[in-house]
Structure formats: structure tokens, C-alpha cells
Design an enzyme around this catalytic site. Structure first.
Site, PDB file in Angstrom:
ATOM      1  N   PRO A   8      35.132 -81.436   1.020  1.00 45.15           N
ATOM      2  CG  PRO A   8      35.652 -80.957   3.270  1.00 45.15           C
ATOM      3  CD  PRO A   8      36.168 -81.580   2.030  1.00 45.15           C
ATOM      4  CD  GLU A   9      35.002 -76.192  -3.108  1.00 37.19           C
ATOM      5  OE1 GLU A   9      33.983 -75.270  -3.779  1.00 37.19           O
ATOM      6  OE2 GLU A   9      36.006 -76.513  -3.627  1.00 37.19           O
ATOM      7  CG  HIS A  97      44.386 -90.423   9.811  1.00 32.24           C
ATOM      8  ND1 HIS A  97      45.370 -89.897  10.642  1.00 32.24           N
ATOM      9  CD2 HIS A  97      45.075 -90.620   8.689  1.00 32.24           C
ATOM     10  CE1 HIS A  97      46.698 -90.201   9.806  1.00 32.24           C
ATOM     11  NE2 HIS A  97      46.243 -90.565   8.844  1.00 32.24           N
ATOM     12  NE  ARG A 116      46.129 -80.651   5.124  1.00 33.72           N
ATOM     13  CZ  ARG A 116      46.371 -79.817   4.220  1.00 33.72           C
ATOM     14  NH1 ARG A 116      45.642 -79.818   3.330  1.00 33.72           N
ATOM     15  NH2 ARG A 116      46.952 -78.840   4.474  1.00 33.72           N
ATOM     16  NE  ARG A 157      31.765 -57.017  -0.787  1.00 35.50           N
ATOM     17  CZ  ARG A 157      32.312 -56.926   0.387  1.00 35.50           C
ATOM     18  NH1 ARG A 157      33.352 -57.243   0.694  1.00 35.50           N
ATOM     19  NH2 ARG A 157      31.147 -57.093   1.141  1.00 35.50           N
TER      20      ARG A 157
END
Length: 279
Positions: A8-9, A97, A116, A157
Site C-alpha cells: 500500500p502506497e 492474519h 505484521r 528545506r
DNA sequence: CATTGGACCTGACCGC
DNA sequence: TGCGGTCAGGTCCAAT
């Protein structure tokens, strides 16, 4: 029906969002079984379940890497973190899971599966949702995300550009894969101080981020691993990656060997020919 | 403020 | 086969 044999991005979450939008909007929730209480951040687990049951799914949205499912007047928010997946399959088909199963009046159930256990879910009011999202940065696929906007966001930055791109309070949705891919596309070394990039490089970078994300969405996201017991459609974008996890292979542009380095404690993949530190 | 290191979890994989 | 080390797509928090 299965969605989310991907990691997942933004493009992977967007792929899942589209699947959910096509398959659960309009359904009424008949059960909400939390199998791992640590998934639910708010409210208390029993309240979370009770408040979901009976509600109808109105919309499925995304902000950065968060999925937001509008159920009656509330918002169920999910973040998949590193290993979370969403499956749409019969409620009785439980894979290992599985942390949450939401069953509807008809059609497949939504399964939140997460090896996880970093993933999270919330059930929030509109104002609570606003609070959770308050610090989120700009959506990179929205109008107005361009070189001048990046200039505004990044000037002053000093931090390296790669960890800056991963900072969700500046731009929302970019993760380790698409940071590396975007920087390669724009021929920028990931350690370049963000504020030192020229206007022209920032034009390139904004375009590269759009290209990397849109390409991935068009190909159903990136999956690095399929599971023996998983059926359905893994993403296909991994075949199109240029540098990410391609250490030792030739750069598709110049043929130099792709190198793995570490920046900001994250694995980073670069072409030493195309990506040099300067402006 | 910005930056760094550790914590949170489980499993795959590699070398010995 | 077992064991120890490393690595993993993300985020938060404390320390500096």
C-alpha cells in the site's frame, strides 16, 4: 472477488478504493467482527462494531494512503501500513492474519488482513475525521500539483529530497517505491537537499511523481509477492519499475548498474549515472 | 524547528 | 534442520 494482493502506497490504496467503490457502495452492514482488537484505534472495539452494524455504505474515498468509507453518518478509516490487505470474499473464507471482517446484507464481505499488525482502523465523526487528516499534505494527483507548487512546498528545506517526499505532511501518498521511481524519472539524486532543486528540476519532479503514480494505478498497483493461498489479481506494476528493487540490474535509460543505498534509514535505489547530486 | 534512532510486529530469506 | 542475522511497501515518539 479479491482486492488488495498489493502493497500500500497511494496507487495501491487507490486501486483498492476503486474495487470497494464498485462492490460495497449501497450495501448495508450486517456484521462487524474484530478479530484483533489492536487494529481498532477508536472508538472502543464494541462501540466500533455496534455503530457499524445496520449502517449503509455511502462512499469510498482516499486521502493519501488512508481509505475512508462513509457508513451512514460516520467514517470508517483504514490505514494498511506495510502489510495490510483488503479482500472481498465470502465471510466464511478466512485466511491467516485476518483482523476484521465486515459482512454485508448481500455480496462478499470485506476482510482486513494484516500479517505484521501495524494496520489501523477508526470509526469517526466528520469533525474527528477532519482532526485525523488535519496535518496531511497535498494530494499529488490533484490539480495544481506542479513545479511552482513544489517550489513553494520545498524551498528553505535542507533535508534530502527523498525523506522530504516521504513526509506525508508535505505531499500525501508517496512511499518508498514511488519516491525512488519518481526521483529516477526526474534524474535527481535522492540525497539532494530539497530546497536546492532548480525550478526546472522541480517541474521535472512534479511531472515524474504524476507519471509514476498514474502508471502504477493504470496497472493495478505494485505487488512483490503473491501468497500461495491468495486468489485473484495481483498488481502488475512491478514489471514497470525502473530502479526499485532492481539492484544490480542495468538502468533502463543508460545501462549503468542500479545501486542500493540507504537514506533516512530507508532502502533507496538509484542509477549512479542518471542521478547525481547537484542542482 | 529539523533530524535521528528506536519501537511497533511477523515472516521470508540467506549463510553457516 | 536449526540458528542467527538482515530485510520489508509506514508511522509515531523520544531524544538530540
Amino acid at each position: 472477488m479479491l482486492t488488495g494482493a498489493v502493497m500500500p502506497e497511494l496507487p495501491e490504496v487507490e486501486t483498492i478504493r476503486r474495487d470497494l467503490d464498485a462492490h460495497i457502495v449501497g450495501r448495508r452492514i450486517s456484521r462487524a467482527d474484530v478479530l484483533d482488537a489492536s487494529l481498532v484505534q477508536a472508538p472502543a472495539v464494541d462501540v466500533f462494531s455496534r455503530r457499524l452494524i445496520g449502517g449503509r455504505v455511502r462512499t469510498v474515498g482516499r486521502r493519501g494512503k488512508y481509505l475512508r468509507v462513509q457508513v451512514a453518518e460516520s467514517w470508517m478509516v483504514m490505514h494498511l501500513m506495510m502489510s495490510g490487505r483488503i479482500y472481498l470474499q465470502p465471510a466464511s473464507e478466512r485466511v491467516r492474519h485476518t483482523r476484521l471482517v465486515i459482512t454485508f446484507d448481500r455480496g462478499p464481505a470485506l476482510h482486513f488482513v494484516d500479517t505484521r499488525r501495524f494496520g489501523r482502523a477508526w470509526l469517526l465523526s466528520v469533525s474527528e475525521l477532519d482532526d485525523l487528516m488535519a496535518d496531511m499534505g497535498m494530494e499529488p494527483l490533484e490539480d495544481g500539483f506542479d513545479g511552482p507548487k513544489l517550489h513553494e512546498l520545498l524551498r528553505d528545506r535542507q533535508r534530502a529530497i527523498k525523506p522530504t517526499l516521504l513526509d506525508q505532511t508535505i505531499v500525501a501518498g508517496i512511499g518508498n517505491i514511488y519516491a525512488d521511481e519518481s526521483l529516477w524519472l526526474a534524474r535527481i539524486h535522492p540525497a539532494t537537499p530539497a530546497g536546492s532543486l532548480s525550478r526546472r528540476k522541480l517541474d521535472d519532479l512534479a511531472a515524474a511523481i504524476g507519471t509514476a503514480l498514474r502508471t502504477a494505478i493504470a496497472h493495478g498497483g505494485t505487488s512483490f509477492r503473491t501468497f500461495a493461498d491468495a486468489r485473484g489479481r495481483p498488481g502488475r506494476n512491478q514489471e514497470r519499475l525502473n530502479v526499485f528493487r532492481r539492484t544490480g540490474e542495468p538502468c533502463p535509460r543508460c545501462g549503468r548498474i542500479v545501486k542500493r543505498i540507504v537514506i533516512g534509514q530507508r532502502s533507496t535505489h538509484i542509477c549512479p549515472g542518471c542521478q547525481r547530486i547537484h542542482r
